[in-house]
Scaffold this motif. Structure first.
Motif, PDB file in Angstrom:
ATOM      1  N   ASP A 275       1.035  -1.612   0.246  1.00  0.00           N
ATOM      2  CA  ASP A 275      -0.514  -0.117  -0.121  1.00  0.00           C
ATOM      3  C   ASP A 275       0.943   1.145   0.028  1.00  0.00           C
ATOM      4  O   ASP A 275       0.473   1.891   0.545  1.00  0.00           O
ATOM      5  N   THR A 276       2.138   1.239  -0.775  1.00  0.00           N
ATOM      6  CA  THR A 276       2.841   2.357  -0.713  1.00  0.00           C
ATOM      7  C   THR A 276       3.298   2.730  -2.242  1.00  0.00           C
ATOM      8  O   THR A 276       2.793   1.849  -3.078  1.00  0.00           O
ATOM      9  N   ALA A 277       4.028   3.852  -2.284  1.00  0.00           N
ATOM     10  CA  ALA A 277       3.880   4.333  -3.557  1.00  0.00           C
ATOM     11  C   ALA A 277       4.821   3.271  -4.701  1.00  0.00           C
ATOM     12  O   ALA A 277       4.601   3.028  -5.608  1.00  0.00           O
ATOM     13  N   GLY A 278       5.852   2.533  -3.793  1.00  0.00           N
ATOM     14  CA  GLY A 278       6.896   2.167  -4.011  1.00  0.00           C
ATOM     15  C   GLY A 278       5.736   0.277  -4.001  1.00  0.00           C
ATOM     16  O   GLY A 278       6.842  -0.633  -5.348  1.00  0.00           O
ATOM     17  N   GLY A 279       4.847   0.201  -3.565  1.00  0.00           N
ATOM     18  CA  GLY A 279       4.882  -1.354  -4.057  1.00  0.00           C
ATOM     19  C   GLY A 279       3.502  -1.155  -4.941  1.00  0.00           C
ATOM     20  O   GLY A 279       2.924  -1.637  -5.785  1.00  0.00           O
ATOM     21  N   LEU A 280       2.794   0.144  -5.583  1.00  0.00           N
ATOM     22  CA  LEU A 280       1.707   0.048  -5.968  1.00  0.00           C
ATOM     23  C   LEU A 280       2.399   0.547  -7.524  1.00  0.00           C
ATOM     24  O   LEU A 280       1.574   0.567  -8.326  1.00  0.00           O
ATOM     25  N   MET A 281       3.469   1.000  -7.191  1.00  0.00           N
ATOM     26  CA  MET A 281       4.040   1.625  -8.790  1.00  0.00           C
ATOM     27  C   MET A 281       4.500   0.340 -10.087  1.00  0.00           C
ATOM     28  O   MET A 281       4.453  -0.558 -10.160  1.00  0.00           O
ATOM     29  N   THR A 282       4.554   0.763 -11.543  1.00  0.00           N
ATOM     30  CA  THR A 282       5.358  -0.523 -12.556  1.00  0.00           C
ATOM     31  C   THR A 282       6.798   0.435 -12.641  1.00  0.00           C
ATOM     32  O   THR A 282       6.900   2.322 -13.035  1.00  0.00           O
ATOM     33  N   LEU A 345      13.329  19.456 -29.057  1.00  0.00           N
ATOM     34  CA  LEU A 345      13.779  18.150 -28.521  1.00  0.00           C
ATOM     35  C   LEU A 345      12.574  18.103 -26.627  1.00  0.00           C
ATOM     36  O   LEU A 345      12.164  19.325 -26.142  1.00  0.00           O
ATOM     37  N   VAL A 346      12.334  17.914 -26.021  1.00  0.00           N
ATOM     38  CA  VAL A 346      11.285  17.456 -24.854  1.00  0.00           C
ATOM     39  C   VAL A 346      12.669  17.419 -23.953  1.00  0.00           C
ATOM     40  O   VAL A 346      12.263  18.043 -23.211  1.00  0.00           O
ATOM     41  N   ALA A 347      14.240  17.805 -23.808  1.00  0.00           N
ATOM     42  CA  ALA A 347      13.677  18.761 -23.235  1.00  0.00           C
ATOM     43  C   ALA A 347      14.360  20.334 -22.841  1.00  0.00           C
ATOM     44  O   ALA A 347      13.854  20.762 -21.826  1.00  0.00           O
ATOM     45  N   GLY A 348      13.339  21.027 -23.344  1.00  0.00           N
ATOM     46  CA  GLY A 348      12.744  21.908 -24.079  1.00  0.00           C
ATOM     47  C   GLY A 348      11.299  22.690 -22.864  1.00  0.00           C
ATOM     48  O   GLY A 348      11.150  23.047 -22.852  1.00  0.00           O
ATOM     49  N   MET A 349      10.737  21.283 -23.308  1.00  0.00           N
ATOM     50  CA  MET A 349       9.083  21.288 -22.553  1.00  0.00           C
ATOM     51  C   MET A 349       9.211  20.827 -21.031  1.00  0.00           C
ATOM     52  O   MET A 349       8.214  20.644 -20.528  1.00  0.00           O
ATOM     53  N   VAL A 350      10.171  19.919 -20.415  1.00  0.00           N
ATOM     54  CA  VAL A 350       9.915  19.620 -19.299  1.00  0.00           C
ATOM     55  C   VAL A 350       9.417  20.165 -17.949  1.00  0.00           C
ATOM     56  O   VAL A 350       9.782  21.058 -17.561  1.00  0.00           O
ATOM     57  N   ASP A 351       8.355  19.849 -17.921  1.00  0.00           N
ATOM     58  CA  ASP A 351       7.526  19.707 -16.360  1.00  0.00           C
ATOM     59  C   ASP A 351       8.795  19.117 -15.141  1.00  0.00           C
ATOM     60  O   ASP A 351       8.526  18.343 -14.546  1.00  0.00           O
ATOM     61  N   ALA A 352       9.298  20.293 -14.710  1.00  0.00           N
ATOM     62  CA  ALA A 352      10.415  20.407 -13.262  1.00  0.00           C
ATOM     63  C   ALA A 352       9.496  20.292 -12.262  1.00  0.00           C
ATOM     64  O   ALA A 352      10.260  20.220 -11.050  1.00  0.00           O
ATOM     65  N   ASP A 353       8.552  20.561 -11.887  1.00  0.00           N
ATOM     66  CA  ASP A 353       7.786  21.795 -10.624  1.00  0.00           C
ATOM     67  C   ASP A 353       7.224  20.641 -10.298  1.00  0.00           C
ATOM     68  O   ASP A 353       6.533  20.656  -9.293  1.00  0.00           O
ATOM     69  N   LEU A 354       6.375  19.641 -11.251  1.00  0.00           N
ATOM     70  CA  LEU A 354       5.789  18.398 -10.259  1.00  0.00           C
ATOM     71  C   LEU A 354       6.149  17.773  -9.016  1.00  0.00           C
ATOM     72  O   LEU A 354       7.186  17.357  -9.259  1.00  0.00           O
ATOM     73  N   PRO A 355       5.608  18.037  -8.127  1.00  0.00           N
ATOM     74  CA  PRO A 355       5.916  17.302  -7.006  1.00  0.00           C
ATOM     75  C   PRO A 355       5.902  15.768  -7.439  1.00  0.00           C
ATOM     76  O   PRO A 355       5.199  15.108  -8.293  1.00  0.00           O
ATOM     77  N   GLN A 356       7.162  15.024  -6.856  1.00  0.00           N
ATOM     78  CA  GLN A 356       7.560  13.539  -6.620  1.00  0.00           C
ATOM     79  C   GLN A 356       6.932  12.953  -5.808  1.00  0.00           C
ATOM     80  O   GLN A 356       6.500  13.703  -4.768  1.00  0.00           O
ATOM     81  N   LEU A 357       6.632  11.490  -6.418  1.00  0.00           N
ATOM     82  CA  LEU A 357       6.145  11.055  -4.976  1.00  0.00           C
ATOM     83  C   LEU A 357       7.204   9.424  -4.407  1.00  0.00           C
ATOM     84  O   LEU A 357       8.366   9.240  -5.255  1.00  0.00           O
ATOM     85  N   GLY A 358       7.540   9.957  -3.123  1.00  0.00           N
ATOM     86  CA  GLY A 358       8.793   8.714  -2.039  1.00  0.00           C
ATOM     87  C   GLY A 358       7.634   7.684  -2.438  1.00  0.00           C
ATOM     88  O   GLY A 358       6.527   7.182  -2.174  1.00  0.00           O
ATOM     89  N   PRO A 359       8.617   6.540  -2.114  1.00  0.00           N
ATOM     90  CA  PRO A 359       8.775   5.005  -2.481  1.00  0.00           C
ATOM     91  C   PRO A 359       7.843   4.933  -1.274  1.00  0.00           C
ATOM     92  O   PRO A 359       6.975   4.141  -1.687  1.00  0.00           O
ATOM     93  N   GLU A 360       8.402   5.659  -0.244  1.00  0.00           N
ATOM     94  CA  GLU A 360       7.390   5.502   1.314  1.00  0.00           C
ATOM     95  C   GLU A 360       5.720   6.011   1.210  1.00  0.00           C
ATOM     96  O   GLU A 360       5.197   5.408   2.380  1.00  0.00           O
ATOM     97  N   ALA A 361       5.545   6.704   0.442  1.00  0.00           N
ATOM     98  CA  ALA A 361       4.385   7.125   0.329  1.00  0.00           C
ATOM     99  C   ALA A 361       3.050   6.346   0.402  1.00  0.00           C
ATOM    100  O   ALA A 361       3.028   5.389  -0.092  1.00  0.00           O
ATOM    101  N   VAL A 391       3.467   5.455 -10.363  1.00  0.00           N
ATOM    102  CA  VAL A 391       2.251   5.048 -10.075  1.00  0.00           C
ATOM    103  C   VAL A 391       0.748   5.669 -10.756  1.00  0.00           C
ATOM    104  O   VAL A 391       1.176   6.257 -11.700  1.00  0.00           O
ATOM    105  N   THR A 392      -0.014   4.451 -11.720  1.00  0.00           N
ATOM    106  CA  THR A 392      -0.972   4.961 -12.330  1.00  0.00           C
ATOM    107  C   THR A 392      -2.568   4.969 -12.020  1.00  0.00           C
ATOM    108  O   THR A 392      -2.352   4.246 -10.281  1.00  0.00           O
ATOM    109  N   VAL A 393      -3.438   5.820 -12.129  1.00  0.00           N
ATOM    110  CA  VAL A 393      -4.358   5.827 -11.210  1.00  0.00           C
ATOM    111  C   VAL A 393      -5.275   4.098 -11.118  1.00  0.00           C
ATOM    112  O   VAL A 393      -5.676   4.311 -10.283  1.00  0.00           O
ATOM    113  N   ASP A 394      -4.753   3.453 -12.182  1.00  0.00           N
ATOM    114  CA  ASP A 394      -5.614   2.450 -11.921  1.00  0.00           C
ATOM    115  C   ASP A 394      -5.195   1.423 -10.948  1.00  0.00           C
ATOM    116  O   ASP A 394      -5.888   0.599 -10.706  1.00  0.00           O
TER     117      ASP A 394
END
Length: 438
Positions: A275-282, A345-361, A391-394
């Motif tokens: 039930d953590t982000a690490g256990g839910l993720m692909t 290039l994808v480098a020019g459109m990266v969203d670096a501000d979106l918060p990330q999930l830690g594996p223990e979340a 992690v995906t919504v499904d």
């Protein structure tokens, strides 16, 4: 056409007329597609005997009127090729009549003597009533015949009424979730016949949609080598969930039998609580280097093997790009890629501000994350800024729903995939050899 109820046995031999009043032939049978559950099956069309001593299929869409003495067709095209019954079709008069059926509430068994069809609110014709004949008793001179609603009778679904080979052909055209739902309702011997016949990739897709109890039971039926092959074909997060339900010795044995490159991401997932982000993720999201073009990124997104939720976002990282990756730079939404020029290039459109999930979340934190940022996928990043997966919504929904939710039948109208249709519908029979204005 008026909303009328018609008993099929009375249709046998009725004359069939075209819209211009010319007699075409006579009704020989009615074709239906039985469902994998207890809901009413759809009527696909009629088998009509022509005067030239051959039979054709007439879709219900071409039937304008069913009267006590004749059937009239609407203007349009009718395929004049000889009728060839498909694996997912059942003939009412030729196959369904005289079939054994059981009244659910009373538990009494009878045989089918007739069925009634009528148009639904969606204008599809469906079987609504079943007439059953019961054995004669000492007190009755004649066998008793009673009429029941389709939902009150069991034993007439796809699994019960069709042979194993035809059942497999029906399953081949269904979504994995619908196959899993049907498989769970089959008797044990039928289940095993289906499992033996499915290839590893298809069986893996079905396993991912089964309840935990059904997964464990069917995995126990497989020999260890095939069980390992099926686990390899499953997505790593689903394989980890399944192995997490087994005892340590059995899970360890199967992991040892898997190919090292297939077992390694599964082992990583098993380090985290379920039930953590690490256990839910692909651990296999779309990862790209910063020097990749938009055209290359969209080619990865278009890969039909990538689930829709994962295809909604690509993750940009420093090499190496295989998880756990080099330094995580950010993400790019698929919509952004569609709006950009292919050579950018994808480098020019990266969203670096979106918060990330830690594996223990925890699951609650992951759920709030998706709700807060309106996402269907999100990055899981460790303390050293390595992308571990997504992690995906499904994945979240699977764990938010009540335990055993896969074992529950959906209410009518909640899913349409459970209906076994002839290809994409009865109208698909009108592509070759058509005549217009029949």
């Amino acid at each position: 056409m008026a909303s009328v109820r018609v008993f099929v046995a009375r249709m046998a031999g009725l004359a069939v007329y075209g819209p211009d009043g010319e007699r075409i032939g006579k009704v020989r049978d009615v074709v239906v597609s039985l469902r994998v559950d207890s809901h009413p099956p759809r009527v696909l069309g009629l088998v009509v005997d022509l005067s030239a001593r051959r039979s054709i299929f007439v879709p219900m869409l071409r039937v304008a009127d069913i009267a006590p003495t004749a059937v009239t067709l609407a203007s349009g095209s009718v395929n004049l090729r000889s009728f060839d019954q498909r694996p997912n079709e059942t003939l009412v008069l030729g196959q369904l009549l005289n079939s054994p059926a059981t009244v659910r509430e009373a538990g009494t068994e009878g045989s089918v003597v007739d069925v009634a069809v009528e148009p639904s609110r969606t204008r599809d014709w469906v079987i609504t009533k079943v007439a059953l004949r019961f054995r004669r008793t000492r007190l009755a001179r004649r066998p008793r015949v009673e009429v029941y609603g389709w939902e009150a009778v069991s034993g007439l679904d796809v699994a019960a009424a069709q042979g194993a080979d035809r059942l497999l052909a029906v399953f081949d055209s269904m979504r994995p979730a619908d196959v899993a739902a049907a498989l769970s309702r089959l008797p044990d011997d039928r289940q095993r016949h289906v499992v033996d016949a499915l290839d590893d990739e298809r069986l893996a897709d079905v396993f991912e949609e089964l309840s935990e109890s059904d997964q464990r039971e069917l995995l126990g039926y497989l020999d260890d080598d095939r069980a390992a092959d099926v686990l390899e074909a499953m997505s790593p997060d689903d394989a980890a969930d399944l192995l997490g339900e087994l005892d340590d010795d059995e899970a360890g044995r199967l992991l040892e039998l898997m190919e090292p490159d297939e077992s390694e991401p599964v082992r990583r997932l098993l380090r985290y609580e379920w039930d953590t982000a690490g256990g839910l993720m692909t651990p296999e999201p779309i990862t790209l280097g910063p020097d990749v073009t938009v055209a290359e990124a969209l080619a990865r997104v278009r890969n039909p093997e990538v689930p829709p939720a994962l295809a909604s976002m690509v993750f940009v990282v420093r090499p190496p790009t295989a998880t756990p990756t080099g330094r995580y730079l950010g993400c790019v939404h698929a919509q952004q890629l569609l709006r950009a020029a292919p050579f950018e290039l994808v480098a020019g459109m990266v969203d670096a501000d979106l918060p990330q999930l830690g594996p223990e979340a925890g699951l609650g934190e992951v759920t709030r994350y998706f709700a807060s940022y309106n996402l269907v996928a999100g990055p899981v990043v460790d303390a050293e800024d390595h992308l571990l997966g997504a992690v995906t919504v499904d994945d979240v929904l699977d764990h938010l729903l009540p335990q055993g939710w896969r074992d529950r039948d959906l209410a009518p109208g909640e899913v349409h995939g459970g209906t076994v249709r002839a290809a994409n519908g009865a109208g698909d029979r009108t592509h070759d050899g058509e005549v217009h204005g029949a």
